[in-house]
Design a protein around this motif. Structure first.
Motif, PDB file in Angstrom:
ATOM      1  N   MET A 100      -5.834  -5.144  -2.632  1.00  0.00           N
ATOM      2  CA  MET A 100      -6.733  -4.002  -2.724  1.00  0.00           C
ATOM      3  C   MET A 100      -8.146  -4.355  -2.252  1.00  0.00           C
ATOM      4  O   MET A 100      -8.843  -3.535  -1.665  1.00  0.00           O
ATOM      5  CB  MET A 100      -6.771  -3.471  -4.163  1.00  0.00           C
ATOM      6  N   THR A 160       4.524   9.924  -0.239  1.00  0.00           N
ATOM      7  CA  THR A 160       3.338   9.769  -1.074  1.00  0.00           C
ATOM      8  C   THR A 160       3.458  10.681  -2.298  1.00  0.00           C
ATOM      9  O   THR A 160       3.783  11.858  -2.174  1.00  0.00           O
ATOM     10  CB  THR A 160       2.073  10.132  -0.288  1.00  0.00           C
ATOM     11  N   GLU A 213      -1.023  -2.833  -7.143  1.00  0.00           N
ATOM     12  CA  GLU A 213      -2.122  -2.753  -6.176  1.00  0.00           C
ATOM     13  C   GLU A 213      -1.635  -2.155  -4.863  1.00  0.00           C
ATOM     14  O   GLU A 213      -0.496  -2.371  -4.441  1.00  0.00           O
ATOM     15  CB  GLU A 213      -2.742  -4.128  -5.909  1.00  0.00           C
ATOM     16  N   TRP A 214      -2.530  -1.402  -4.262  1.00  0.00           N
ATOM     17  CA  TRP A 214      -2.306  -0.830  -2.930  1.00  0.00           C
ATOM     18  C   TRP A 214      -2.851  -1.793  -1.896  1.00  0.00           C
ATOM     19  O   TRP A 214      -3.931  -2.369  -2.068  1.00  0.00           O
ATOM     20  CB  TRP A 214      -3.013   0.516  -2.834  1.00  0.00           C
ATOM     21  N   ARG A 215      -2.124  -1.973  -0.829  1.00  0.00           N
ATOM     22  CA  ARG A 215      -2.569  -2.860   0.263  1.00  0.00           C
ATOM     23  C   ARG A 215      -3.588  -2.098   1.109  1.00  0.00           C
ATOM     24  O   ARG A 215      -3.239  -1.339   2.013  1.00  0.00           O
ATOM     25  CB  ARG A 215      -1.366  -3.307   1.093  1.00  0.00           C
ATOM     26  N   ASN A 216      -4.823  -2.323   0.797  1.00  0.00           N
ATOM     27  CA  ASN A 216      -5.926  -1.547   1.348  1.00  0.00           C
ATOM     28  C   ASN A 216      -6.059  -1.751   2.856  1.00  0.00           C
ATOM     29  O   ASN A 216      -6.075  -2.881   3.345  1.00  0.00           O
ATOM     30  CB  ASN A 216      -7.230  -1.963   0.649  1.00  0.00           C
ATOM     31  N   MET A 260       3.014   6.780  -6.741  1.00  0.00           N
ATOM     32  CA  MET A 260       2.145   6.224  -5.708  1.00  0.00           C
ATOM     33  C   MET A 260       1.298   7.329  -5.079  1.00  0.00           C
ATOM     34  O   MET A 260       1.824   8.220  -4.406  1.00  0.00           O
ATOM     35  CB  MET A 260       2.993   5.519  -4.649  1.00  0.00           C
ATOM     36  N   ARG A 282      -1.000   7.332  -2.676  1.00  0.00           N
ATOM     37  CA  ARG A 282      -1.485   7.223  -1.301  1.00  0.00           C
ATOM     38  C   ARG A 282      -0.434   6.528  -0.449  1.00  0.00           C
ATOM     39  O   ARG A 282       0.317   5.682  -0.923  1.00  0.00           O
ATOM     40  CB  ARG A 282      -2.809   6.443  -1.278  1.00  0.00           C
ATOM     41  N   TRP A 313       2.667  -0.692  -1.493  1.00  0.00           N
ATOM     42  CA  TRP A 313       2.301  -0.881  -2.898  1.00  0.00           C
ATOM     43  C   TRP A 313       3.024  -2.107  -3.448  1.00  0.00           C
ATOM     44  O   TRP A 313       4.232  -2.257  -3.269  1.00  0.00           O
ATOM     45  CB  TRP A 313       2.678   0.352  -3.718  1.00  0.00           C
ATOM     46  N   ARG A 363       6.905   0.907   0.190  1.00  0.00           N
ATOM     47  CA  ARG A 363       6.052   1.687   1.083  1.00  0.00           C
ATOM     48  C   ARG A 363       6.224   3.188   0.850  1.00  0.00           C
ATOM     49  O   ARG A 363       7.350   3.671   0.752  1.00  0.00           O
ATOM     50  CB  ARG A 363       6.369   1.379   2.546  1.00  0.00           C
TER      51      ARG A 363
END
Length: 261
Positions: free
Chosen positions: A57, A165, A188-191, A219, A221, A225, A256
């Protein structure tokens, strides 16, 4: 603290000191990210996978990866050792890895890695994150919930691909093949650089499993993830100074979500 090992390590500290340490201990995540989560004729073959130990993130910093102890895939033909396919690469000057895998037949492929133990002096633990990701090949839709048999493992209860999403992802946390009641899961989201968390609490989401080890997370967004259940390893390890220390055994899975365009 969201990490049970850290909680135990901090019990002897005063409140102010403990708060300072906990605030400075961002979540580590072992990444195992394929270029595509569904292989089709259009997507092409082979599957390219990137392995990195980082803070997804926050987009870093990256940490050095030693050569993994195991890297493989569980697919229609059984389990296959892919350790020899790893190639070293650098991310922010730190060692990471990449691999290519040519799909040989339709079916779901569970890629997994047991990384080399990582010494984290700030937390006083050796970290080993047993990580996996599922790639479907040619619409077979079978085998996505197959268990690799890792010491700690998240088994998906939701098919971990073809997700929009906002979809709810569910899984069960297991250690030594048994569900872990009330396990804590960091998310955590892979920013991709498009989001700036307004406070530290938004960097790592935390959910708790029920009495059967089952958890759920919607999720919000599109993107990758990571779900990480951080458990205490059953056997201590020696740190670089030769002292026996606890082990943070992480069960990770990457999923994903895509926007409904």
């Amino acid at each position: 603290m969201t990490r049970p090992i850290l909680t135990r390590l901090l019990v002897t500290l005063t409140g102010a000191t403990a708060l300072a340490i906990s605030a400075s201990a961002p979540a580590h995540f072992q990444e195992l990210i394929p270029a595509v989560e569904i292989v089709t004729i259009k997507s092409g073959n082979p599957v390219v996978l990137q392995l990195q130990f980082t803070h997804p993130m926050e987009r870093g910093p990256a940490m050095d990866m030693g050569k993994p102890a195991r890297f493989g895939v569980l697919g229609p033909a059984g389990q296959e050792d892919l350790l020899a396919s790893l190639t070293a690469r650098e991310v922010e000057g730190k060692q990471a890895y990449a691999a290519e895998y040519r799909v040989k037949q339709p079916g779901d492929h569970v890629f997994f890695v047991e990384p080399a133990p990582y010494w984290e002096p700030a937390e006083g633990v050796m970290i080993v994150h047993y990580t996996k990701v599922v790639v479907d090949a040619f619409g077979a839709g079978e085998g996505w919930d197959a268990e690799v048999g890792l010491p700690v493992e998240i088994v998906p209860l939701t098919r971990p691909y073809g997700l929009w999403t906002g979809n709810l992802f569910s899984g069960i946390v297991k250690q030594s093949g048994q569900p872990v009641p009330f396990a804590e899961i960091e998310v955590e989201w892979r920013n991709d650089g498009s989001v700036t968390p307004p406070a530290d609490a938004f960097i790592t989401q935390v959910v708790k499993a029920d009495s059967n080890g089952v958890f759920h997370y919607a999720m919000p967004r599109a993107g990758w993830w990571g779900f990480a259940a951080l458990l205490e390893g059953e056997t201590p390890m020696k740190n670089p100074e030769g002292k026996e220390v606890p082990v943070e055994a992480g069960a990770l899975i990457w999923v994903r979500a895509r926007d409904m365009n």
